[in-house]
Design a protein around this motif. Sequence first.
Motif, PDB file in Angstrom:
ATOM      1  N   ILE A 156     -11.025  -7.028  22.527  1.00 44.94           N
ATOM      2  CA  ILE A 156     -10.553  -6.348  21.324  1.00 44.94           C
ATOM      3  C   ILE A 156      -9.041  -6.478  21.159  1.00 44.94           C
ATOM      4  O   ILE A 156      -8.542  -6.852  20.081  1.00 44.94           O
ATOM      5  N   GLY A 157      -8.282  -6.164  22.217  1.00 41.01           N
ATOM      6  CA  GLY A 157      -6.829  -6.165  22.108  1.00 41.01           C
ATOM      7  C   GLY A 157      -6.237  -7.501  21.690  1.00 41.01           C
ATOM      8  O   GLY A 157      -5.616  -7.606  20.625  1.00 41.01           O
ATOM      9  N   PRO A 158      -6.416  -8.558  22.485  1.00 40.12           N
ATOM     10  CA  PRO A 158      -5.829  -9.844  22.116  1.00 40.12           C
ATOM     11  C   PRO A 158      -6.374 -10.412  20.804  1.00 40.12           C
ATOM     12  O   PRO A 158      -5.637 -11.060  20.055  1.00 40.12           O
ATOM     13  N   GLN A 159      -7.665 -10.197  20.519  1.00 40.68           N
ATOM     14  CA  GLN A 159      -8.206 -10.708  19.263  1.00 40.68           C
ATOM     15  C   GLN A 159      -7.594  -9.990  18.065  1.00 40.68           C
ATOM     16  O   GLN A 159      -7.345 -10.602  17.019  1.00 40.68           O
ATOM     17  N   LEU A 160      -7.348  -8.693  18.195  1.00 40.20           N
ATOM     18  CA  LEU A 160      -6.671  -7.974  17.117  1.00 40.20           C
ATOM     19  C   LEU A 160      -5.261  -8.505  16.906  1.00 40.20           C
ATOM     20  O   LEU A 160      -4.772  -8.559  15.774  1.00 40.20           O
ATOM     21  N   ARG A 165      -1.825 -10.076  13.214  1.00 36.77           N
ATOM     22  CA  ARG A 165      -0.382 -10.197  13.399  1.00 36.77           C
ATOM     23  C   ARG A 165       0.334 -10.620  12.119  1.00 36.77           C
ATOM     24  O   ARG A 165       1.533 -10.346  11.950  1.00 36.77           O
ATOM     25  N   ASP A 166      -0.365 -11.276  11.187  1.00 40.19           N
ATOM     26  CA  ASP A 166       0.241 -11.679   9.914  1.00 40.19           C
ATOM     27  C   ASP A 166      -0.376 -10.927   8.740  1.00 40.19           C
ATOM     28  O   ASP A 166      -0.330 -11.399   7.599  1.00 40.19           O
ATOM     29  N   ALA A 174       3.337  -6.249  12.673  1.00 39.54           N
ATOM     30  CA  ALA A 174       3.169  -4.833  12.299  1.00 39.54           C
ATOM     31  C   ALA A 174       1.689  -4.483  12.177  1.00 39.54           C
ATOM     32  O   ALA A 174       1.255  -3.392  12.583  1.00 39.54           O
ATOM     33  N   GLY A 175       0.897  -5.402  11.629  1.00 34.78           N
ATOM     34  CA  GLY A 175      -0.535  -5.147  11.476  1.00 34.78           C
ATOM     35  C   GLY A 175      -1.233  -4.937  12.806  1.00 34.78           C
ATOM     36  O   GLY A 175      -2.181  -4.142  12.901  1.00 34.78           O
ATOM     37  N   SER A 176      -0.763  -5.611  13.857  1.00 36.33           N
ATOM     38  CA  SER A 176      -1.381  -5.457  15.177  1.00 36.33           C
ATOM     39  C   SER A 176      -1.178  -4.052  15.715  1.00 36.33           C
ATOM     40  O   SER A 176      -2.062  -3.490  16.373  1.00 36.33           O
ATOM     41  N   PHE A 177      -0.023  -3.465  15.445  1.00 37.60           N
ATOM     42  CA  PHE A 177       0.237  -2.116  15.948  1.00 37.60           C
ATOM     43  C   PHE A 177      -0.453  -1.050  15.091  1.00 37.60           C
ATOM     44  O   PHE A 177      -0.796   0.022  15.593  1.00 37.60           O
ATOM     45  N   ILE A 178      -0.691  -1.352  13.814  1.00 40.90           N
ATOM     46  CA  ILE A 178      -1.513  -0.450  13.010  1.00 40.90           C
ATOM     47  C   ILE A 178      -2.952  -0.474  13.519  1.00 40.90           C
ATOM     48  O   ILE A 178      -3.626   0.564  13.578  1.00 40.90           O
ATOM     49  N   SER A 179      -3.419  -1.651  13.921  1.00 37.47           N
ATOM     50  CA  SER A 179      -4.769  -1.732  14.496  1.00 37.47           C
ATOM     51  C   SER A 179      -4.827  -0.981  15.828  1.00 37.47           C
ATOM     52  O   SER A 179      -5.867  -0.407  16.178  1.00 37.47           O
TER      53      SER A 179
END
Length: 401
Positions: A156-160, A165-166, A174-179
């Motif tokens: 889950i983590g790396p795939q998110l 990421r874009d 920023a999108g990765s940290f919202i996820s």
Amino acid sequence: MSAVEASAVETTARRNAWVLTVAQSLGGANAPIVISLGGLVGQHLSPDPDLITLPVSLLNLGLALGTLPAAYVMRRFGRRSGYLTGAGIGLISGLIAALGIALSSFIIFCLGTALAGFYSSYVQSYRFAAADNATGAESQKAISRVLVGGLAAAIIGPQLVIWTRDAFPGTPFAGSFISQAALAALAIPVLLMLHQPSKVKVSDMETDDGRPLLSILTTPRYLLAIATGVVSYGLMTFVMTASPIAMVGHGHSVDQAALGIQWHILAMYGPSFFTGKLMVRFGKEKVAAVGLLLIGCSAAVALSGFDIAHFWMALILLGVGWNFGFIGATSMVADCYRPSERSKVQGANDFLVFGTVACASFSAGSLLHSSGWETINWVVLPAVALVLVPLVWRSARPIRA
């Protein structure tokens, strides 16, 4: 305790183990997101090259500083309330980190990753919670079973990171940290299903008439368990913190670096399907010793070349070594306390382990910048030998406190 009560306790323990496994799959993805991207975001936002791994270091520092408060909260209000508090912190941390990226503020981003560490301090104790109502071999299996949830987190983590990421043009990652925040939110309804320990166990926990902590800390059995956990987790973090930056620095892509972390985390948690059985069969000390040996082998592979295969293989060996070493150390700690001593011994262990982890993480960025990837891995070998020798010696004889 009657047979009916014993059966009820066992049923609760098994149910909680599965709830915690699912929670681990969500909460466990928190750290991989920060570790995969913290150094890379740091490269863009940090005013000083020596501080590029500071966000990851603050994750580990937050984890270390959060262990004792988390232990107090869970002791005072119960496991479930504590874990819900932790998930709330995880939700806030992801939003703050994303805000830091959007505002190009290194300080705000670092605040978000530090709070992510506080969330991780709760997640890390899931393994102990699984063993609360279990006994003997079942306790070792419960610890291992919960860490299987890390397998899902490894995906889950790396795939998110790759998928999101874009997500917001102009604000990469920023999108990765919202996820990351969304995963913490999803953990809340899962943790609501956690059952509190039985009345007998709660009574045991609340009767704090055990030995003084200093007395426990000075027993050879506990010292060995702490040293094994410190070296297993400390070296793993030391190398893993530097590896994404080293991979990108040697010409590999961000996606390859994220996938390398994914393979590493899969290797960290994949063996959990059988680590518990191996400990029952061969002994937890011997399994931990094999783990330390594998960590040493990972350094040897890393020193042999800079191709993506070298990085990935080294990270896989590092992950398996961590699994054997850290789960073995956790089981060793679980043998060192009475029910009334549980909270303080677990909290002290995690504070010492993750305090060392934080120091290792802080030093990784500076050492990588000043001396290079090879030096990072040369440091691993003597550290492994320092604990492996006494661990092998004591695993060959009956261990007494």
